[in-house]
Design a protein around this motif. Structure first.
Motif, PDB file in Angstrom:
ATOM      1  N   ARG A 181     -45.875 -55.273 -36.703  1.00 27.38           N
ATOM      2  CA  ARG A 181     -47.205 -54.727 -36.988  1.00 27.38           C
ATOM      3  C   ARG A 181     -48.054 -54.877 -35.737  1.00 27.38           C
ATOM      4  NH1 ARG A 181     -49.981 -57.628 -41.689  1.00 27.38           N
ATOM      5  NH2 ARG A 181     -48.560 -56.310 -42.863  1.00 27.38           N
ATOM      6  N   VAL A 182     -48.980 -53.936 -35.537  1.00 22.26           N
ATOM      7  CA  VAL A 182     -49.895 -54.001 -34.399  1.00 22.26           C
ATOM      8  C   VAL A 182     -51.295 -54.332 -34.911  1.00 22.26           C
ATOM      9  CG1 VAL A 182     -50.972 -52.710 -32.511  1.00 22.26           C
ATOM     10  CG2 VAL A 182     -48.538 -52.396 -33.011  1.00 22.26           C
ATOM     11  N   LEU A 183     -51.902 -55.347 -34.305  1.00 22.72           N
ATOM     12  CA  LEU A 183     -53.293 -55.707 -34.582  1.00 22.72           C
ATOM     13  C   LEU A 183     -54.178 -55.026 -33.548  1.00 22.72           C
ATOM     14  CD1 LEU A 183     -52.939 -59.598 -34.896  1.00 22.72           C
ATOM     15  CD2 LEU A 183     -52.862 -57.918 -36.755  1.00 22.72           C
ATOM     16  N   ASN A 184     -55.312 -54.531 -33.971  1.00 24.08           N
ATOM     17  CA  ASN A 184     -56.329 -54.010 -33.053  1.00 24.08           C
ATOM     18  C   ASN A 184     -57.451 -55.027 -33.021  1.00 24.08           C
ATOM     19  OD1 ASN A 184     -55.220 -51.343 -32.371  1.00 24.08           O
ATOM     20  ND2 ASN A 184     -55.398 -51.011 -34.564  1.00 24.08           N
TER      21      ASN A 184
ATOM     22  N   LYS B  73     -54.600 -54.544 -28.204  1.00 23.40           N
ATOM     23  CA  LYS B  73     -53.566 -54.460 -29.232  1.00 23.40           C
ATOM     24  C   LYS B  73     -52.687 -55.694 -29.089  1.00 23.40           C
ATOM     25  CE  LYS B  73     -53.369 -49.447 -29.468  1.00 23.40           C
ATOM     26  NZ  LYS B  73     -54.222 -49.396 -30.626  1.00 23.40           N
ATOM     27  N   VAL B  74     -52.287 -56.259 -30.212  1.00 20.89           N
ATOM     28  CA  VAL B  74     -51.352 -57.380 -30.229  1.00 20.89           C
ATOM     29  C   VAL B  74     -50.247 -57.013 -31.206  1.00 20.89           C
ATOM     30  CG1 VAL B  74     -51.017 -59.833 -30.738  1.00 20.89           C
ATOM     31  CG2 VAL B  74     -53.180 -59.061 -29.710  1.00 20.89           C
ATOM     32  N   ARG B  75     -49.017 -57.042 -30.744  1.00 27.72           N
ATOM     33  CA  ARG B  75     -47.874 -56.720 -31.609  1.00 27.72           C
ATOM     34  C   ARG B  75     -47.296 -58.017 -32.162  1.00 27.72           C
ATOM     35  NH1 ARG B  75     -44.859 -52.738 -33.153  1.00 27.72           N
ATOM     36  NH2 ARG B  75     -45.752 -51.273 -31.651  1.00 27.72           N
ATOM     37  N   LEU B  76     -47.202 -58.093 -33.495  1.00 26.29           N
ATOM     38  CA  LEU B  76     -46.559 -59.201 -34.190  1.00 26.29           C
ATOM     39  C   LEU B  76     -45.200 -58.704 -34.678  1.00 26.29           C
ATOM     40  CD1 LEU B  76     -49.556 -60.417 -36.392  1.00 26.29           C
ATOM     41  CD2 LEU B  76     -48.919 -61.164 -34.086  1.00 26.29           C
TER      42      LEU B  76
ATOM     43  N   LEU C  36     -41.409 -65.624 -35.041  1.00 27.35           N
ATOM     44  CA  LEU C  36     -42.512 -64.701 -34.858  1.00 27.35           C
ATOM     45  C   LEU C  36     -42.706 -64.512 -33.366  1.00 27.35           C
ATOM     46  CD1 LEU C  36     -44.949 -63.029 -35.914  1.00 27.35           C
ATOM     47  CD2 LEU C  36     -46.312 -65.123 -35.594  1.00 27.35           C
ATOM     48  N   ASN C  37     -42.645 -63.266 -32.918  1.00 32.13           N
ATOM     49  CA  ASN C  37     -42.972 -62.956 -31.527  1.00 32.13           C
ATOM     50  C   ASN C  37     -44.352 -62.314 -31.521  1.00 32.13           C
ATOM     51  OD1 ASN C  37     -42.894 -60.726 -29.148  1.00 32.13           O
ATOM     52  ND2 ASN C  37     -41.884 -62.622 -28.592  1.00 32.13           N
TER      53      ASN C  37
END
Length: 140
Positions: A8-11, A133-136, A42-43
């Motif tokens: 998932r990508v966080l904005n 953006k942060v990708r989890l 978790l990356n």
């Protein structure tokens, strides 16, 4: 998508100031759905050349101490060869060498296995880019 790997990508809006943003709650929320009680990894990855991911204590001054240390190590002045953007912006491009753009963390029983005072944080010193953006990614 596979139940073994979920992403998932966080904005995240960091605004026009240097910030350390605690994203631990976002990570836990993602893991409630993605891990569903399972063990795995978790990356956390920020796909930007001027931001990083840190695991540190927040709320007791350590986040401000980190920014102060980065100011000492990477002054926002004209010494940098990379010169576009705000004065001293070249230092922002060196930041990921000291605060890497990723972290891989253990997940046990669907929960992040952090120490008592540890938080997962986005570190952003680039005042010219207010949206990140942060990708989890969870690998079970």
């Amino acid at each position: 998508m596979s139940d073994v790997f979920t992403t998932r990508v966080l904005n995240i809006s960091t605004g026009s100031t240097e910030r350390v943003v605690d994203i631990s709650g976002d990570c836990e929320s993602f893991l409630r759905e993605a891990a569903a009680g399972r063990d795995g990894l978790l990356n956390v990855f920020v796909p930007h050349a001027t931001a990083g991911i840190a695991v540190l204590e927040t709320g007791a001054g350590s986040d401000d101490d980190l920014l102060a240390a980065l100011h000492t190590l990477l002054p926002a002045d004209d010494r940098w060869q990379h010169r576009h953007g705000s004065p001293g912006h070249g230092r922002d491009h060196v930041l990921p060498a000291l605060v890497p753009p990723h972290a891989t963390l253990p997940v046990l029983g669907g929960r992040l296995e952090l120490g008592t005072w540890q938080s997962v944080c986005l570190v952003d010193t680039n005042k010219d880019n207010p949206e990140r953006k942060v990708r989890l990614s969870f690998l079970g």
